[in-house]
Motif scaffolding. Structure first.
Motif, PDB file in Angstrom:
ATOM      1  N   TYR A   1       0.807  -1.220   0.000  1.00  0.00           N
ATOM      2  CA  TYR A   1       0.000   0.000   0.000  1.00  0.00           C
ATOM      3  C   TYR A   1       0.839   1.269   0.000  1.00  0.00           C
ATOM      4  CZ  TYR A   1      -4.669  -1.891   0.467  1.00  0.00           C
ATOM      5  OH  TYR A   1      -5.863  -2.512   0.212  1.00  0.00           O
ATOM      6  N   HIS A   2       0.255   2.303  -0.617  1.00  0.00           N
ATOM      7  CA  HIS A   2       0.825   3.647  -0.654  1.00  0.00           C
ATOM      8  C   HIS A   2      -0.301   4.627  -0.329  1.00  0.00           C
ATOM      9  CE1 HIS A   2       4.154   1.750  -2.786  1.00  0.00           C
ATOM     10  NE2 HIS A   2       3.232   1.164  -3.534  1.00  0.00           N
ATOM     11  N   GLU A   3       0.071   5.719   0.293  1.00  0.00           N
ATOM     12  CA  GLU A   3      -0.935   6.725   0.649  1.00  0.00           C
ATOM     13  C   GLU A   3      -0.301   8.101   0.617  1.00  0.00           C
ATOM     14  OE1 GLU A   3      -4.083   7.640   4.279  1.00  0.00           O
ATOM     15  OE2 GLU A   3      -2.843   5.854   4.351  1.00  0.00           O
ATOM     16  N   GLU A   4      -1.028   9.036   0.019  1.00  0.00           N
ATOM     17  CA  GLU A   4      -0.586  10.429  -0.023  1.00  0.00           C
ATOM     18  C   GLU A   4      -1.830  11.296   0.027  1.00  0.00           C
ATOM     19  OE1 GLU A   4       1.434  13.108  -3.370  1.00  0.00           O
ATOM     20  OE2 GLU A   4       2.684  11.426  -2.700  1.00  0.00           O
ATOM     21  N   GLY A   5      -2.004  12.009   1.136  1.00  0.00           N
ATOM     22  CA  GLY A   5      -3.231  12.791   1.306  1.00  0.00           C
ATOM     23  C   GLY A   5      -4.423  11.855   1.334  1.00  0.00           C
ATOM     24  N   ARG A   6      -5.424  12.134   0.515  1.00  0.00           N
ATOM     25  CA  ARG A   6      -6.604  11.268   0.420  1.00  0.00           C
ATOM     26  C   ARG A   6      -6.424  10.143  -0.593  1.00  0.00           C
ATOM     27  NH1 ARG A   6     -11.315  13.529  -1.464  1.00  0.00           N
ATOM     28  NH2 ARG A   6     -12.359  11.713  -0.610  1.00  0.00           N
ATOM     29  N   GLU A   7      -5.315  10.160  -1.347  1.00  0.00           N
ATOM     30  CA  GLU A   7      -5.098   9.148  -2.384  1.00  0.00           C
ATOM     31  C   GLU A   7      -4.557   7.857  -1.775  1.00  0.00           C
ATOM     32  OE1 GLU A   7      -2.422  10.745  -5.290  1.00  0.00           O
ATOM     33  OE2 GLU A   7      -3.542  12.627  -5.394  1.00  0.00           O
ATOM     34  N   ILE A   8      -5.079   6.729  -2.256  1.00  0.00           N
ATOM     35  CA  ILE A   8      -4.625   5.413  -1.806  1.00  0.00           C
ATOM     36  C   ILE A   8      -4.413   4.544  -3.035  1.00  0.00           C
ATOM     37  CG2 ILE A   8      -6.955   4.466  -1.478  1.00  0.00           C
ATOM     38  CD1 ILE A   8      -4.393   3.855   1.127  1.00  0.00           C
ATOM     39  N   TRP A   9      -3.319   3.775  -3.048  1.00  0.00           N
ATOM     40  CA  TRP A   9      -3.092   2.856  -4.158  1.00  0.00           C
ATOM     41  C   TRP A   9      -2.217   1.714  -3.663  1.00  0.00           C
ATOM     42  CZ3 TRP A   9      -0.586   7.416  -3.556  1.00  0.00           C
ATOM     43  CH2 TRP A   9       0.795   7.457  -3.694  1.00  0.00           C
ATOM     44  N   ALA A  10      -2.248   0.624  -4.418  1.00  0.00           N
ATOM     45  CA  ALA A  10      -1.440  -0.538  -4.053  1.00  0.00           C
ATOM     46  C   ALA A  10      -1.155  -1.382  -5.282  1.00  0.00           C
ATOM     47  CB  ALA A  10      -2.161  -1.385  -3.005  1.00  0.00           C
ATOM     48  N   GLU A  11      -0.056  -2.110  -5.196  1.00  0.00           N
ATOM     49  CA  GLU A  11       0.258  -3.148  -6.166  1.00  0.00           C
ATOM     50  C   GLU A  11       0.083  -4.460  -5.411  1.00  0.00           C
ATOM     51  OE1 GLU A  11       3.083  -1.059  -5.245  1.00  0.00           O
ATOM     52  OE2 GLU A  11       2.271   0.491  -6.547  1.00  0.00           O
ATOM     53  N   TYR A  12      -0.370  -5.493  -6.123  1.00  0.00           N
ATOM     54  CA  TYR A  12      -0.484  -6.785  -5.468  1.00  0.00           C
ATOM     55  C   TYR A  12      -0.214  -7.914  -6.445  1.00  0.00           C
ATOM     56  CZ  TYR A  12      -5.410  -6.810  -7.151  1.00  0.00           C
ATOM     57  OH  TYR A  12      -6.558  -6.766  -7.898  1.00  0.00           O
ATOM     58  N   ALA A  13       0.228  -9.042  -5.890  1.00  0.00           N
ATOM     59  CA  ALA A  13       0.544 -10.227  -6.683  1.00  0.00           C
ATOM     60  C   ALA A  13       0.643 -11.412  -5.733  1.00  0.00           C
ATOM     61  CB  ALA A  13       1.861 -10.049  -7.431  1.00  0.00           C
ATOM     62  N   GLY A  14       0.558 -12.604  -6.312  1.00  0.00           N
ATOM     63  CA  GLY A  14       0.713 -13.831  -5.545  1.00  0.00           C
ATOM     64  C   GLY A  14      -0.493 -14.724  -5.701  1.00  0.00           C
ATOM     65  N   GLY A  15      -0.271 -16.015  -5.538  1.00  0.00           N
ATOM     66  CA  GLY A  15      -1.352 -16.971  -5.719  1.00  0.00           C
ATOM     67  C   GLY A  15      -1.803 -16.975  -7.166  1.00  0.00           C
ATOM     68  N   ASP A  16      -3.104 -16.832  -7.411  1.00  0.00           N
ATOM     69  CA  ASP A  16      -3.664 -16.830  -8.762  1.00  0.00           C
ATOM     70  C   ASP A  16      -3.545 -15.485  -9.464  1.00  0.00           C
ATOM     71  OD1 ASP A  16      -4.382 -19.493  -8.629  1.00  0.00           O
ATOM     72  OD2 ASP A  16      -6.405 -19.079  -7.908  1.00  0.00           O
ATOM     73  N   VAL A  17      -2.965 -14.482  -8.790  1.00  0.00           N
ATOM     74  CA  VAL A  17      -2.841 -13.140  -9.362  1.00  0.00           C
ATOM     75  C   VAL A  17      -1.388 -12.884  -9.764  1.00  0.00           C
ATOM     76  CG1 VAL A  17      -3.134 -10.672  -8.956  1.00  0.00           C
ATOM     77  CG2 VAL A  17      -4.768 -12.290  -7.977  1.00  0.00           C
TER      78      VAL A  17
END
Length: 116
Positions: free
Chosen positions: A29-45
Motif C-alpha cells: 500500500y501507498h498513501e498520499e493525502g486522500r489518495e490510496i493505491w497498491a500493487e499486489y501479486a501472488g497466488g492466482d494473481v
C-alpha cells in the motif's frame, strides 16, 4: 488522524475462490493525502493494481488484475480500516466484480516484518 497505510504490506487471512486473491497474495500500500493505491501479486494473481481515495477509516477504490490463466478482472471495493489489539491494521472489505458477476467480503491484515 487515522494511521497511514503508506509502506505497509497486507495479506488476506483466508483464500477466496480460484482466480482471486488468496493467502499467498501480498498488497503493498501507498498513501498520499486522500489518495490510496497498491500493487499486489501472488497466488492466482500475476499482477494487480488498486487506486482510490481514503476518508478517515474508509477506503473506496477500484481494482484490476491479471490472473495466472491469462484472464483479467476488475471491480470495486470499500474497506474499513481497523486497528487490531496488537497494533497491526486490518482492512474489512466489501467488494464486487465489475468485469463479471460476483461479490463478497474479505479481510486482509498487516504483515509484520517477519511474516512470509
Amino acid at each position: 488522524m487515522a494511521r497511514s497505510l503508506d509502506g505497509l504490506t497486507f495479506a488476506p487471512v483466508s483464500d477466496q475462490a480460484p482466480g482471486q486473491v488468496g493467502t499467498h497474495t501480498r498488497f503493498a500500500y501507498h498513501e498520499e493525502g486522500r489518495e490510496i493505491w497498491a500493487e499486489y501479486a501472488g497466488g492466482d494473481v500475476v499482477r494487480g493494481h488498486l487506486v482510490g481515495t481514503r476518508e478517515g477509516d474508509r477506503l473506496d477504490f477500484r481494482y484490476v488484475q491479471l490472473r495466472t490463466d491469462g484472464t483479467t478482472a476488475s471491480g470495486h471495493c470499500v474497506s474499513t480500516v481497523v486497528e487490531l489489539p496488537d497494533g497491526r491494521l486490518r482492512l474489512a472489505e466489501t467488494w464486487e466484480w465489475e468485469s463479471g458477476p460476483g461479490s463478497g467480503t474479505s479481510v486482509v491484515e498487516q504483515l509484520t516484518e517477519h511474516a512470509p
